[in-house]
Design a protein around this motif. Structure first.
Motif, PDB file in Angstrom:
ATOM      1  N   PHE A  83      68.769  54.891 -32.795  1.00 12.67           N
ATOM      2  CA  PHE A  83      69.370  55.231 -31.511  1.00 12.67           C
ATOM      3  C   PHE A  83      69.272  54.039 -30.568  1.00 12.67           C
ATOM      4  CE2 PHE A  83      67.306  58.870 -33.447  1.00 12.67           C
ATOM      5  CZ  PHE A  83      68.379  59.728 -33.612  1.00 12.67           C
ATOM      6  N   ASP A  84      70.101  54.058 -29.553  1.00 14.21           N
ATOM      7  CA  ASP A  84      70.034  53.013 -28.538  1.00 14.21           C
ATOM      8  C   ASP A  84      68.936  53.399 -27.554  1.00 14.21           C
ATOM      9  OD1 ASP A  84      70.403  51.004 -26.718  1.00 14.21           O
ATOM     10  OD2 ASP A  84      72.317  51.757 -25.963  1.00 14.21           O
ATOM     11  N   LEU A  85      67.782  52.778 -27.701  1.00 14.65           N
ATOM     12  CA  LEU A  85      66.662  53.069 -26.806  1.00 14.65           C
ATOM     13  C   LEU A  85      66.629  52.141 -25.599  1.00 14.65           C
ATOM     14  CD1 LEU A  85      63.751  53.789 -29.290  1.00 14.65           C
ATOM     15  CD2 LEU A  85      65.323  55.390 -28.223  1.00 14.65           C
ATOM     16  N   GLY A  86      67.577  51.233 -25.534  1.00 17.03           N
ATOM     17  CA  GLY A  86      67.666  50.339 -24.390  1.00 17.03           C
ATOM     18  C   GLY A  86      66.340  49.680 -24.068  1.00 17.03           C
ATOM     19  N   PRO A  87      65.885  49.809 -22.826  1.00 21.80           N
ATOM     20  CA  PRO A  87      64.656  49.128 -22.408  1.00 21.80           C
ATOM     21  C   PRO A  87      63.387  49.681 -23.082  1.00 21.80           C
ATOM     22  CG  PRO A  87      65.500  50.502 -20.633  1.00 21.80           C
ATOM     23  CD  PRO A  87      66.532  50.511 -21.720  1.00 21.80           C
ATOM     24  N   LEU A  88      63.441  50.905 -23.594  1.00 23.77           N
ATOM     25  CA  LEU A  88      62.251  51.449 -24.265  1.00 23.77           C
ATOM     26  C   LEU A  88      61.913  50.625 -25.496  1.00 23.77           C
ATOM     27  CD1 LEU A  88      60.052  53.623 -24.388  1.00 23.77           C
ATOM     28  CD2 LEU A  88      61.614  54.976 -25.796  1.00 23.77           C
ATOM     29  N   HIS A  89      62.916  50.199 -26.224  1.00 21.48           N
ATOM     30  CA  HIS A  89      62.678  49.388 -27.410  1.00 21.48           C
ATOM     31  C   HIS A  89      61.927  48.111 -27.039  1.00 21.48           C
ATOM     32  CE1 HIS A  89      63.303  47.552 -31.341  1.00 21.48           C
ATOM     33  NE2 HIS A  89      63.575  46.444 -30.668  1.00 21.48           N
ATOM     34  N   GLU A  90      62.390  47.438 -25.993  1.00 20.14           N
ATOM     35  CA  GLU A  90      61.732  46.192 -25.594  1.00 20.14           C
ATOM     36  C   GLU A  90      60.298  46.433 -25.114  1.00 20.14           C
ATOM     37  OE1 GLU A  90      62.293  42.308 -22.698  1.00 20.14           O
ATOM     38  OE2 GLU A  90      64.004  43.641 -22.998  1.00 20.14           O
ATOM     39  N   ALA A  91      60.076  47.513 -24.378  1.00 19.06           N
ATOM     40  CA  ALA A  91      58.731  47.819 -23.883  1.00 19.06           C
ATOM     41  C   ALA A  91      57.766  48.087 -25.042  1.00 19.06           C
ATOM     42  CB  ALA A  91      58.778  49.017 -22.944  1.00 19.06           C
ATOM     43  N   VAL A  92      58.208  48.863 -26.010  1.00 17.87           N
ATOM     44  CA  VAL A  92      57.340  49.213 -27.138  1.00 17.87           C
ATOM     45  C   VAL A  92      57.171  48.023 -28.080  1.00 17.87           C
ATOM     46  CG1 VAL A  92      57.029  50.788 -29.078  1.00 17.87           C
ATOM     47  CG2 VAL A  92      57.890  51.657 -26.915  1.00 17.87           C
ATOM     48  N   TYR A  93      58.207  47.228 -28.225  1.00 19.22           N
ATOM     49  CA  TYR A  93      58.091  46.015 -29.039  1.00 19.22           C
ATOM     50  C   TYR A  93      57.059  45.077 -28.413  1.00 19.22           C
ATOM     51  CZ  TYR A  93      59.394  42.020 -31.908  1.00 19.22           C
ATOM     52  OH  TYR A  93      59.373  40.973 -32.789  1.00 19.22           O
ATOM     53  N   SER A  94      57.065  44.977 -27.101  1.00 18.86           N
ATOM     54  CA  SER A  94      56.082  44.152 -26.395  1.00 18.86           C
ATOM     55  C   SER A  94      54.673  44.703 -26.624  1.00 18.86           C
ATOM     56  CB  SER A  94      56.408  44.110 -24.901  1.00 18.86           C
ATOM     57  OG  SER A  94      55.478  43.328 -24.197  1.00 18.86           O
ATOM     58  N   LEU A  95      54.547  46.034 -26.647  1.00 20.39           N
ATOM     59  CA  LEU A  95      53.251  46.650 -26.936  1.00 20.39           C
ATOM     60  C   LEU A  95      52.788  46.274 -28.344  1.00 20.39           C
ATOM     61  CD1 LEU A  95      50.871  48.484 -26.295  1.00 20.39           C
ATOM     62  CD2 LEU A  95      52.311  50.444 -26.921  1.00 20.39           C
ATOM     63  N   CYS A  96      53.700  46.285 -29.299  1.00 20.62           N
ATOM     64  CA  CYS A  96      53.356  45.856 -30.661  1.00 20.62           C
ATOM     65  C   CYS A  96      52.851  44.412 -30.657  1.00 20.62           C
ATOM     66  CB  CYS A  96      54.576  45.945 -31.587  1.00 20.62           C
ATOM     67  SG  CYS A  96      54.988  47.589 -32.151  1.00 20.62           S
ATOM     68  N   GLU A  97      53.535  43.560 -29.921  1.00 20.01           N
ATOM     69  CA  GLU A  97      53.138  42.153 -29.877  1.00 20.01           C
ATOM     70  C   GLU A  97      51.744  41.967 -29.297  1.00 20.01           C
ATOM     71  OE1 GLU A  97      56.215  39.966 -27.828  1.00 20.01           O
ATOM     72  OE2 GLU A  97      57.150  39.460 -29.739  1.00 20.01           O
ATOM     73  N   ILE A  98      51.472  42.640 -28.169  1.00 24.67           N
ATOM     74  CA  ILE A  98      50.144  42.436 -27.575  1.00 24.67           C
ATOM     75  C   ILE A  98      49.058  43.065 -28.440  1.00 24.67           C
ATOM     76  CG2 ILE A  98      51.055  42.188 -25.232  1.00 24.67           C
ATOM     77  CD1 ILE A  98      49.701  44.961 -24.656  1.00 24.67           C
ATOM     78  N   ALA A  99      49.370  44.195 -29.070  1.00 23.84           N
ATOM     79  CA  ALA A  99      48.389  44.818 -29.959  1.00 23.84           C
ATOM     80  C   ALA A  99      48.082  43.894 -31.124  1.00 23.84           C
ATOM     81  CB  ALA A  99      48.898  46.171 -30.451  1.00 23.84           C
ATOM     82  N   ASP A 100      49.118  43.291 -31.678  1.00 17.51           N
ATOM     83  CA  ASP A 100      48.925  42.361 -32.791  1.00 17.51           C
ATOM     84  C   ASP A 100      48.054  41.182 -32.364  1.00 17.51           C
ATOM     85  OD1 ASP A 100      49.522  41.366 -35.474  1.00 17.51           O
ATOM     86  OD2 ASP A 100      50.724  39.849 -34.434  1.00 17.51           O
ATOM     87  N   ARG A 101      48.311  40.642 -31.187  1.00 13.66           N
ATOM     88  CA  ARG A 101      47.521  39.507 -30.696  1.00 13.66           C
ATOM     89  C   ARG A 101      46.075  39.898 -30.420  1.00 13.66           C
ATOM     90  NH1 ARG A 101      52.199  37.943 -26.544  1.00 13.66           N
ATOM     91  NH2 ARG A 101      53.656  37.091 -28.051  1.00 13.66           N
ATOM     92  N   MET A 102      45.882  41.094 -29.870  1.00 18.84           N
ATOM     93  CA  MET A 102      44.524  41.508 -29.509  1.00 18.84           C
ATOM     94  C   MET A 102      43.697  41.920 -30.719  1.00 18.84           C
ATOM     95  SD  MET A 102      44.723  43.363 -25.781  1.00 18.84           S
ATOM     96  CE  MET A 102      46.042  44.512 -26.103  1.00 18.84           C
ATOM     97  N   MET A 103      44.342  42.292 -31.826  1.00 16.59           N
ATOM     98  CA  MET A 103      43.567  42.705 -33.002  1.00 16.59           C
ATOM     99  C   MET A 103      42.696  41.570 -33.521  1.00 16.59           C
ATOM    100  SD  MET A 103      45.593  45.484 -35.301  1.00 16.59           S
ATOM    101  CE  MET A 103      47.269  44.921 -35.209  1.00 16.59           C
ATOM    102  N   GLY A 104      43.088  40.357 -33.271  1.00 26.80           N
ATOM    103  CA  GLY A 104      42.287  39.225 -33.719  1.00 26.80           C
ATOM    104  C   GLY A 104      41.182  38.839 -32.754  1.00 26.80           C
ATOM    105  N   GLN A 105      41.055  39.551 -31.650  1.00 25.75           N
ATOM    106  CA  GLN A 105      40.053  39.223 -30.638  1.00 25.75           C
ATOM    107  C   GLN A 105      38.893  40.211 -30.686  1.00 25.75           C
ATOM    108  OE1 GLN A 105      42.018  39.016 -26.877  1.00 25.75           O
ATOM    109  NE2 GLN A 105      43.596  37.626 -27.612  1.00 25.75           N
TER     110      GLN A 105
END
Length: 157
Positions: A83-105
């Motif tokens: 589905f077209d999630l518009g800005p929700l996709h970008e917000a959740v993708y950003s959450l994935c990115e920060i979670a991935d970065r923080m898992m190594g900390q």
């Protein structure tokens, strides 16, 4: 020496394609969109449940919850991918990115996760439509994600 002959064999699919009738590409796309749209409400409900689980993880703020944050954010992207999630996709993708970065900390910066979660909830409440408010939220999330990129700032902040 005999001369080589080329024999062309037409498959049944090739014959069917040449016959008049059938569906146009536009019609096939329209029908596919209608069929997928039937699943929008259950998908949005699943996204809502994943956000509730994320909210519980943020409240708990356990160091062991990091992998689960990433898994739930990825699940939202997977479910919403049709589905077209518009800005929700970008917000959740950003959450994935920060979670991935923080898992190594060693420590997690849970307020960063909470900000992403709140933004995702607000965007979902607006039916995932782009607006001035959602763009402002995404700009803020980009700033948070940029900060997470630099581990020294996360540890100090």
């Amino acid at each position: 020496m005999s001369e080589a002959r080329l024999i062309t064999i037409k498959s049944s699919l090739a014959r069917q394609i040449q016959e008049p009738g059938g569906r146009t590409v536009r019609e096939a796309e329209r029908r596919a969109s209608q069929e997928i749209e039937v699943h929008r409400a259950p998908a949005m409900a699943a996204i809502g449940r994943a956000l509730e689980e994320l909210d519980a993880l943020v409240t708990e703020a356990s160091p062991d919850s990091g992998a689960r944050v990433y898994a739930l954010a990825s699940q939202i992207i997977d479910v919403g991918g049709y589905f077209d999630l518009g800005p929700l996709h970008e917000a959740v993708y950003s959450l994935c990115e920060i979670a991935d970065r923080m898992m190594g900390q060693e420590t997690w910066h849970w307020p960063s996760v909470e900000v992403h979660l709140r933004a995702a909830r607000l965007i979902l409440a607006e039916d995932c439509r782009s607006s001035r408010a959602s763009e402002n939220m995404l700009n803020g999330l980009r700033a948070v994600a940029a900060r997470i990129t630099q581990p020294t700032e996360v540890a100090a902040g």
